[in-house]
Scaffold this motif. Sequence first.
Motif, PDB file in Angstrom:
ATOM      1  N   GLN A   1       0.842  -1.206   0.000  1.00 45.52           N
ATOM      2  CA  GLN A   1       0.000   0.000   0.000  1.00 45.52           C
ATOM      3  C   GLN A   1       0.867   1.241   0.000  1.00 45.52           C
ATOM      4  O   GLN A   1       1.886   1.305   0.675  1.00 45.52           O
ATOM      5  N   VAL A   2       0.463   2.209  -0.792  1.00 44.64           N
ATOM      6  CA  VAL A   2       1.154   3.494  -0.846  1.00 44.64           C
ATOM      7  C   VAL A   2       0.121   4.579  -0.584  1.00 44.64           C
ATOM      8  O   VAL A   2      -0.888   4.661  -1.283  1.00 44.64           O
ATOM      9  N   GLN A   3       0.372   5.389   0.408  1.00 39.71           N
ATOM     10  CA  GLN A   3      -0.510   6.528   0.650  1.00 39.71           C
ATOM     11  C   GLN A   3       0.135   7.779   0.090  1.00 39.71           C
ATOM     12  O   GLN A   3       1.346   7.988   0.263  1.00 39.71           O
ATOM     13  N   LEU A   4      -0.672   8.573  -0.574  1.00 37.58           N
ATOM     14  CA  LEU A   4      -0.185   9.784  -1.228  1.00 37.58           C
ATOM     15  C   LEU A   4      -0.922  10.994  -0.667  1.00 37.58           C
ATOM     16  O   LEU A   4      -2.151  10.968  -0.559  1.00 37.58           O
ATOM     17  N   VAL A   5      -0.184  12.029  -0.346  1.00 37.05           N
ATOM     18  CA  VAL A   5      -0.785  13.247   0.187  1.00 37.05           C
ATOM     19  C   VAL A   5      -0.315  14.432  -0.643  1.00 37.05           C
ATOM     20  O   VAL A   5       0.890  14.746  -0.669  1.00 37.05           O
ATOM     21  N   GLU A   6      -1.268  15.076  -1.314  1.00 39.80           N
ATOM     22  CA  GLU A   6      -0.939  16.241  -2.127  1.00 39.80           C
ATOM     23  C   GLU A   6      -1.043  17.512  -1.292  1.00 39.80           C
ATOM     24  O   GLU A   6      -1.835  17.589  -0.355  1.00 39.80           O
ATOM     25  N   SER A   7      -0.282  18.506  -1.679  1.00 36.26           N
ATOM     26  CA  SER A   7      -0.357  19.823  -1.060  1.00 36.26           C
ATOM     27  C   SER A   7       0.146  20.866  -2.054  1.00 36.26           C
ATOM     28  O   SER A   7       0.729  20.515  -3.084  1.00 36.26           O
ATOM     29  N   GLY A   8      -0.106  22.123  -1.733  1.00 42.85           N
ATOM     30  CA  GLY A   8       0.410  23.196  -2.562  1.00 42.85           C
ATOM     31  C   GLY A   8      -0.617  23.882  -3.441  1.00 42.85           C
ATOM     32  O   GLY A   8      -0.305  24.869  -4.114  1.00 42.85           O
ATOM     33  N   GLY A   9      -1.829  23.369  -3.457  1.00 43.45           N
ATOM     34  CA  GLY A   9      -2.861  24.005  -4.259  1.00 43.45           C
ATOM     35  C   GLY A   9      -3.302  25.326  -3.650  1.00 43.45           C
ATOM     36  O   GLY A   9      -2.907  25.681  -2.539  1.00 43.45           O
ATOM     37  N   LYS A  26       5.844   5.667   1.529  1.00 41.02           N
ATOM     38  CA  LYS A  26       6.975   4.767   1.470  1.00 41.02           C
ATOM     39  C   LYS A  26       7.898   5.198   0.344  1.00 41.02           C
ATOM     40  O   LYS A  26       7.554   6.075  -0.442  1.00 41.02           O
ATOM     41  N   THR A  27       9.027   4.561   0.269  1.00 40.25           N
ATOM     42  CA  THR A  27      10.004   4.960  -0.727  1.00 40.25           C
ATOM     43  C   THR A  27       9.423   4.895  -2.129  1.00 40.25           C
ATOM     44  O   THR A  27       8.699   3.972  -2.476  1.00 40.25           O
ATOM     45  N   ILE A  28       9.729   5.915  -2.921  1.00 42.68           N
ATOM     46  CA  ILE A  28       9.247   5.936  -4.301  1.00 42.68           C
ATOM     47  C   ILE A  28      10.336   5.508  -5.266  1.00 42.68           C
ATOM     48  O   ILE A  28      10.143   5.522  -6.468  1.00 42.68           O
ATOM     49  N   PHE A  29      11.470   5.116  -4.704  1.00 46.69           N
ATOM     50  CA  PHE A  29      12.616   4.780  -5.555  1.00 46.69           C
ATOM     51  C   PHE A  29      12.262   3.728  -6.576  1.00 46.69           C
ATOM     52  O   PHE A  29      12.677   3.788  -7.724  1.00 46.69           O
ATOM     53  N   SER A  30      11.475   2.742  -6.148  1.00 49.73           N
ATOM     54  CA  SER A  30      11.166   1.633  -7.046  1.00 49.73           C
ATOM     55  C   SER A  30       9.794   1.757  -7.700  1.00 49.73           C
ATOM     56  O   SER A  30       9.385   0.856  -8.428  1.00 49.73           O
ATOM     57  N   ILE A  31       9.104   2.852  -7.442  1.00 48.29           N
ATOM     58  CA  ILE A  31       7.782   3.008  -8.059  1.00 48.29           C
ATOM     59  C   ILE A  31       7.980   3.361  -9.527  1.00 48.29           C
ATOM     60  O   ILE A  31       8.622   4.353  -9.862  1.00 48.29           O
ATOM     61  N   ASN A  32       7.409   2.534 -10.382  1.00 47.96           N
ATOM     62  CA  ASN A  32       7.661   2.663 -11.818  1.00 47.96           C
ATOM     63  C   ASN A  32       7.284   4.033 -12.366  1.00 47.96           C
ATOM     64  O   ASN A  32       8.073   4.700 -13.031  1.00 47.96           O
ATOM     65  N   VAL A  33       6.058   4.418 -12.096  1.00 48.66           N
ATOM     66  CA  VAL A  33       5.555   5.665 -12.662  1.00 48.66           C
ATOM     67  C   VAL A  33       4.800   6.454 -11.594  1.00 48.66           C
ATOM     68  O   VAL A  33       3.997   5.889 -10.857  1.00 48.66           O
ATOM     69  N   LYS A  96      -0.752  10.254  -8.612  1.00 52.66           N
ATOM     70  CA  LYS A  96      -0.957   8.835  -8.886  1.00 52.66           C
ATOM     71  C   LYS A  96       0.372   8.111  -8.817  1.00 52.66           C
ATOM     72  O   LYS A  96       1.391   8.627  -9.274  1.00 52.66           O
ATOM     73  N   ALA A  97       0.343   6.916  -8.245  1.00 51.54           N
ATOM     74  CA  ALA A  97       1.549   6.082  -8.188  1.00 51.54           C
ATOM     75  C   ALA A  97       1.224   4.690  -8.707  1.00 51.54           C
ATOM     76  O   ALA A  97       0.180   4.114  -8.359  1.00 51.54           O
ATOM     77  N   VAL A  98       2.111   4.154  -9.526  1.00 56.25           N
ATOM     78  CA  VAL A  98       1.945   2.812 -10.070  1.00 56.25           C
ATOM     79  C   VAL A  98       3.224   2.026  -9.785  1.00 56.25           C
ATOM     80  O   VAL A  98       4.203   2.124 -10.540  1.00 56.25           O
ATOM     81  N   SER A 103      -0.488  -2.244  -9.112  1.00 57.99           N
ATOM     82  CA  SER A 103      -1.582  -1.572  -8.395  1.00 57.99           C
ATOM     83  C   SER A 103      -1.518  -0.067  -8.673  1.00 57.99           C
ATOM     84  O   SER A 103      -0.466   0.467  -9.015  1.00 57.99           O
ATOM     85  N   VAL A 104      -2.640   0.580  -8.521  1.00 62.69           N
ATOM     86  CA  VAL A 104      -2.719   2.018  -8.763  1.00 62.69           C
ATOM     87  C   VAL A 104      -3.187   2.706  -7.482  1.00 62.69           C
ATOM     88  O   VAL A 104      -4.171   2.298  -6.874  1.00 62.69           O
ATOM     89  N   TYR A 105      -2.463   3.731  -7.095  1.00 61.37           N
ATOM     90  CA  TYR A 105      -2.804   4.490  -5.892  1.00 61.37           C
ATOM     91  C   TYR A 105      -3.010   5.953  -6.252  1.00 61.37           C
ATOM     92  O   TYR A 105      -2.265   6.506  -7.071  1.00 61.37           O
ATOM     93  N   TRP A 106      -4.016   6.554  -5.610  1.00 64.03           N
ATOM     94  CA  TRP A 106      -4.330   7.961  -5.842  1.00 64.03           C
ATOM     95  C   TRP A 106      -4.295   8.719  -4.520  1.00 64.03           C
ATOM     96  O   TRP A 106      -4.642   8.177  -3.467  1.00 64.03           O
ATOM     97  N   GLY A 107      -3.943   9.992  -4.613  1.00 65.32           N
ATOM     98  CA  GLY A 107      -4.066  10.873  -3.462  1.00 65.32           C
ATOM     99  C   GLY A 107      -5.475  11.434  -3.397  1.00 65.32           C
ATOM    100  O   GLY A 107      -6.335  11.121  -4.229  1.00 65.32           O
ATOM    101  N   GLN A 108      -5.706  12.291  -2.412  1.00 65.06           N
ATOM    102  CA  GLN A 108      -7.054  12.818  -2.196  1.00 65.06           C
ATOM    103  C   GLN A 108      -7.341  14.052  -3.045  1.00 65.06           C
ATOM    104  O   GLN A 108      -8.494  14.478  -3.148  1.00 65.06           O
TER     105      GLN A 108
END
Length: 116
Positions: A1-9, A26-33, A96-98, A103-108
């Motif tokens: 599981q990867v949780q994503l939190v956006e900010s800056g809007g 978690k580390t994004i080093f190995s996240i493909n896209v 978005k993280a893949v 698996s596909v993960y989205w932020g809020q």
Amino acid sequence: QVQLVESGGGLVQAGGSLRLSCAASKTIFSINVMGWYRQTPGKQRELVATITSRGSTNYADSVKGRFTISRDNAENTVYLQMNSLKPDDTAVYYCKAVPSTGSVYWGQGTQVTVSS
């Protein structure tokens, strides 16, 4: 599981700039896209920009030359620098993280509003 939190809007005048951040749990080093997408009411979510684990980038035609996506693996964060903003850029922006699992993960999402 990867949780994503956006900010800056936020709210900005046309011609202005914003930088969005997407912090991963978690580390994004190995996240493909990883990528940024945006959505306005009544429309489908659309691609803004993506970046691979090797640093290859892809942009929607509408933002080429104005937006820049980057990733900081040490900070587990992906950024979207948005310059020369236009009212048409107004939308909710999603990260978005893949990972390699497929698996596909989205932020809020974070709201970006550009006033004319």
